[in-house]
Design a protein around this motif. Structure first.
Motif, PDB file in Angstrom:
ATOM      1  N   VAL A  68       0.976  -0.993   0.072  1.00 60.77           N
ATOM      2  CA  VAL A  68       0.089  -0.035  -0.014  1.00 60.77           C
ATOM      3  C   VAL A  68       0.927   1.181  -0.028  1.00 60.77           C
ATOM      4  O   VAL A  68       1.939   1.283   0.409  1.00 60.77           O
ATOM      5  CB  VAL A  68      -0.875  -0.153   1.109  1.00 60.77           C
ATOM      6  CG1 VAL A  68      -1.783  -1.145   1.384  1.00 60.77           C
ATOM      7  CG2 VAL A  68      -0.191  -0.096   2.577  1.00 60.77           C
ATOM      8  N   VAL A  69       0.194   2.135  -0.393  1.00 56.51           N
ATOM      9  CA  VAL A  69       0.857   3.595  -0.397  1.00 56.51           C
ATOM     10  C   VAL A  69       0.106   4.811   0.208  1.00 56.51           C
ATOM     11  O   VAL A  69      -1.241   4.682   0.130  1.00 56.51           O
ATOM     12  CB  VAL A  69       1.475   4.063  -1.800  1.00 56.51           C
ATOM     13  CG1 VAL A  69       0.185   4.373  -2.623  1.00 56.51           C
ATOM     14  CG2 VAL A  69       2.299   5.065  -1.694  1.00 56.51           C
ATOM     15  N   LEU A  70       0.419   5.663   0.871  1.00 54.83           N
ATOM     16  CA  LEU A  70      -0.319   6.798   1.892  1.00 54.83           C
ATOM     17  C   LEU A  70      -0.632   7.612   0.794  1.00 54.83           C
ATOM     18  O   LEU A  70       0.034   8.175  -0.238  1.00 54.83           O
ATOM     19  CB  LEU A  70       0.587   7.286   2.822  1.00 54.83           C
ATOM     20  CG  LEU A  70       0.070   8.484   3.688  1.00 54.83           C
ATOM     21  CD1 LEU A  70      -0.967   7.774   4.486  1.00 54.83           C
ATOM     22  CD2 LEU A  70       1.012   9.086   4.282  1.00 54.83           C
ATOM     23  N   ILE A  71      -1.850   8.124   0.830  1.00 55.73           N
ATOM     24  CA  ILE A  71      -2.516   9.236   0.131  1.00 55.73           C
ATOM     25  C   ILE A  71      -2.558  10.571   1.080  1.00 55.73           C
ATOM     26  O   ILE A  71      -3.187  10.465   2.024  1.00 55.73           O
ATOM     27  CB  ILE A  71      -4.058   9.068  -0.410  1.00 55.73           C
ATOM     28  CG1 ILE A  71      -3.788   8.015  -1.315  1.00 55.73           C
ATOM     29  CG2 ILE A  71      -4.435  10.015  -0.875  1.00 55.73           C
ATOM     30  CD1 ILE A  71      -5.184   7.293  -1.893  1.00 55.73           C
ATOM     31  N   CYS A  72      -1.736  11.482   0.815  1.00 53.04           N
ATOM     32  CA  CYS A  72      -1.681  12.880   1.445  1.00 53.04           C
ATOM     33  C   CYS A  72      -2.976  13.575   1.598  1.00 53.04           C
ATOM     34  O   CYS A  72      -3.780  13.573   0.672  1.00 53.04           O
ATOM     35  CB  CYS A  72      -0.617  13.673   0.940  1.00 53.04           C
ATOM     36  SG  CYS A  72      -0.567  15.325   1.804  1.00 53.04           S
ATOM     37  N   PRO A  73      -3.646  13.923   2.845  1.00 54.80           N
ATOM     38  CA  PRO A  73      -4.882  14.430   3.024  1.00 54.80           C
ATOM     39  C   PRO A  73      -4.758  15.940   2.351  1.00 54.80           C
ATOM     40  O   PRO A  73      -5.923  16.435   1.941  1.00 54.80           O
ATOM     41  CB  PRO A  73      -5.230  14.322   4.489  1.00 54.80           C
ATOM     42  CG  PRO A  73      -3.789  14.169   5.321  1.00 54.80           C
ATOM     43  CD  PRO A  73      -2.913  13.655   3.968  1.00 54.80           C
ATOM     44  N   ASN A  74      -3.606  16.485   2.279  1.00 57.77           N
ATOM     45  CA  ASN A  74      -3.462  17.749   1.872  1.00 57.77           C
ATOM     46  C   ASN A  74      -3.579  18.006   0.428  1.00 57.77           C
ATOM     47  O   ASN A  74      -4.314  18.617  -0.456  1.00 57.77           O
ATOM     48  CB  ASN A  74      -2.243  18.621   2.449  1.00 57.77           C
ATOM     49  CG  ASN A  74      -2.325  18.658   3.885  1.00 57.77           C
ATOM     50  OD1 ASN A  74      -3.366  18.983   4.384  1.00 57.77           O
ATOM     51  ND2 ASN A  74      -1.195  18.121   4.458  1.00 57.77           N
ATOM     52  N   LYS A 122       8.309  15.094  17.037  1.00 54.43           N
ATOM     53  CA  LYS A 122       8.413  14.400  15.887  1.00 54.43           C
ATOM     54  C   LYS A 122       7.169  14.208  15.150  1.00 54.43           C
ATOM     55  O   LYS A 122       6.295  13.673  15.618  1.00 54.43           O
ATOM     56  CB  LYS A 122       9.095  12.861  16.254  1.00 54.43           C
ATOM     57  CG  LYS A 122       9.607  12.231  15.002  1.00 54.43           C
ATOM     58  CD  LYS A 122      10.172  10.921  15.608  1.00 54.43           C
ATOM     59  CE  LYS A 122      10.593  10.070  14.026  1.00 54.43           C
ATOM     60  NZ  LYS A 122      11.151   8.715  14.627  1.00 54.43           N
ATOM     61  N   THR A 123       7.152  14.994  13.820  1.00 53.26           N
ATOM     62  CA  THR A 123       5.829  14.801  13.026  1.00 53.26           C
ATOM     63  C   THR A 123       6.082  14.272  11.832  1.00 53.26           C
ATOM     64  O   THR A 123       7.188  14.188  11.312  1.00 53.26           O
ATOM     65  CB  THR A 123       5.361  16.309  12.959  1.00 53.26           C
ATOM     66  OG1 THR A 123       6.334  17.033  12.442  1.00 53.26           O
ATOM     67  CG2 THR A 123       4.915  16.870  14.422  1.00 53.26           C
ATOM     68  N   CYS A 169       4.394  17.628  -0.824  1.00 56.61           N
ATOM     69  CA  CYS A 169       3.850  18.905  -0.403  1.00 56.61           C
ATOM     70  C   CYS A 169       4.596  19.503   0.818  1.00 56.61           C
ATOM     71  O   CYS A 169       4.531  20.682   1.212  1.00 56.61           O
ATOM     72  CB  CYS A 169       2.437  19.219  -0.364  1.00 56.61           C
ATOM     73  SG  CYS A 169       1.620  18.459   1.084  1.00 56.61           S
ATOM     74  N   ASN A 170       5.394  18.678   1.648  1.00 57.93           N
ATOM     75  CA  ASN A 170       6.217  19.396   2.622  1.00 57.93           C
ATOM     76  C   ASN A 170       5.181  19.516   3.816  1.00 57.93           C
ATOM     77  O   ASN A 170       5.668  20.441   4.790  1.00 57.93           O
ATOM     78  CB  ASN A 170       7.151  20.117   2.655  1.00 57.93           C
ATOM     79  CG  ASN A 170       8.459  19.462   1.938  1.00 57.93           C
ATOM     80  OD1 ASN A 170       8.524  18.349   2.107  1.00 57.93           O
ATOM     81  ND2 ASN A 170       8.789  20.180   0.888  1.00 57.93           N
ATOM     82  N   LYS A 171       3.916  19.252   3.787  1.00 60.15           N
ATOM     83  CA  LYS A 171       2.896  19.556   4.978  1.00 60.15           C
ATOM     84  C   LYS A 171       3.023  18.595   5.879  1.00 60.15           C
ATOM     85  O   LYS A 171       3.037  17.193   5.547  1.00 60.15           O
ATOM     86  CB  LYS A 171       1.654  19.880   4.183  1.00 60.15           C
ATOM     87  CG  LYS A 171       1.618  21.313   3.431  1.00 60.15           C
ATOM     88  CD  LYS A 171       0.148  21.652   3.214  1.00 60.15           C
ATOM     89  CE  LYS A 171       0.407  23.026   2.275  1.00 60.15           C
ATOM     90  NZ  LYS A 171      -0.836  23.236   1.760  1.00 60.15           N
ATOM     91  N   GLU A 172       2.378  18.912   7.159  1.00 52.70           N
ATOM     92  CA  GLU A 172       2.494  17.768   8.345  1.00 52.70           C
ATOM     93  C   GLU A 172       1.084  17.067   7.782  1.00 52.70           C
ATOM     94  O   GLU A 172       0.025  17.302   7.256  1.00 52.70           O
ATOM     95  CB  GLU A 172       2.187  18.403   9.450  1.00 52.70           C
ATOM     96  CG  GLU A 172       3.215  18.996  10.159  1.00 52.70           C
ATOM     97  CD  GLU A 172       3.181  19.475  11.767  1.00 52.70           C
ATOM     98  OE1 GLU A 172       2.058  18.913  12.409  1.00 52.70           O
ATOM     99  OE2 GLU A 172       3.967  20.363  12.120  1.00 52.70           O
TER     100      GLU A 172
END
Length: 101
Positions: free
Chosen positions: A68-74, A90-91, A97-100
């Motif tokens: 699986v691969v993560l889908i960024c919520p942003n 640690k985040t 996109c370099n967002k949290e």
């Protein structure tokens, strides 16, 4: 492990490749995750006592994290997870996109 419960992921290998879903449970020792509605199998249960009915139930089996691969919520893109350390925190950070997260 870089995925946590509640993350939106997309399956990239296996019989359900291309489908997306939310992570329900994480098994860190086995490096597997359970995704709602994905990797489901039918199981036949025989009646154990007289009067009880036999039935067919649907079981969701765990998938390896590597499938699986993560889908960024942003940015809504497939991404890898990075970490950013600020003082004591640690985040997790999206690599696109370099967002949290």
């Amino acid at each position: 492990m870089k995925l946590i419960k509640g993350d939106q992921v997309k399956v990239i290998r296996g019989k359900d490749s291309g489908k997306t879903g939310k992570v329900e449970k994480v098994y860190t020792k086995n490096k597997k995750i359970v995704i709602e509605g994905i990797n489901q199998y039918k199981r036949h249960i025989k009646a154990k006592m007289q009067g009880q009915k036999s039935e067919i139930i649907t079981i969701t089996k765990p998938l390896p994290v590597s499938n699986v691969v993560l889908i960024c919520p942003n940015c809504k893109k497939q991404t890898r997870v990075g970490y950013k350390i600020l003082k004591q925190d640690k985040t997790r950070v999206c690599k696109k996109c370099n967002k949290e997260l």
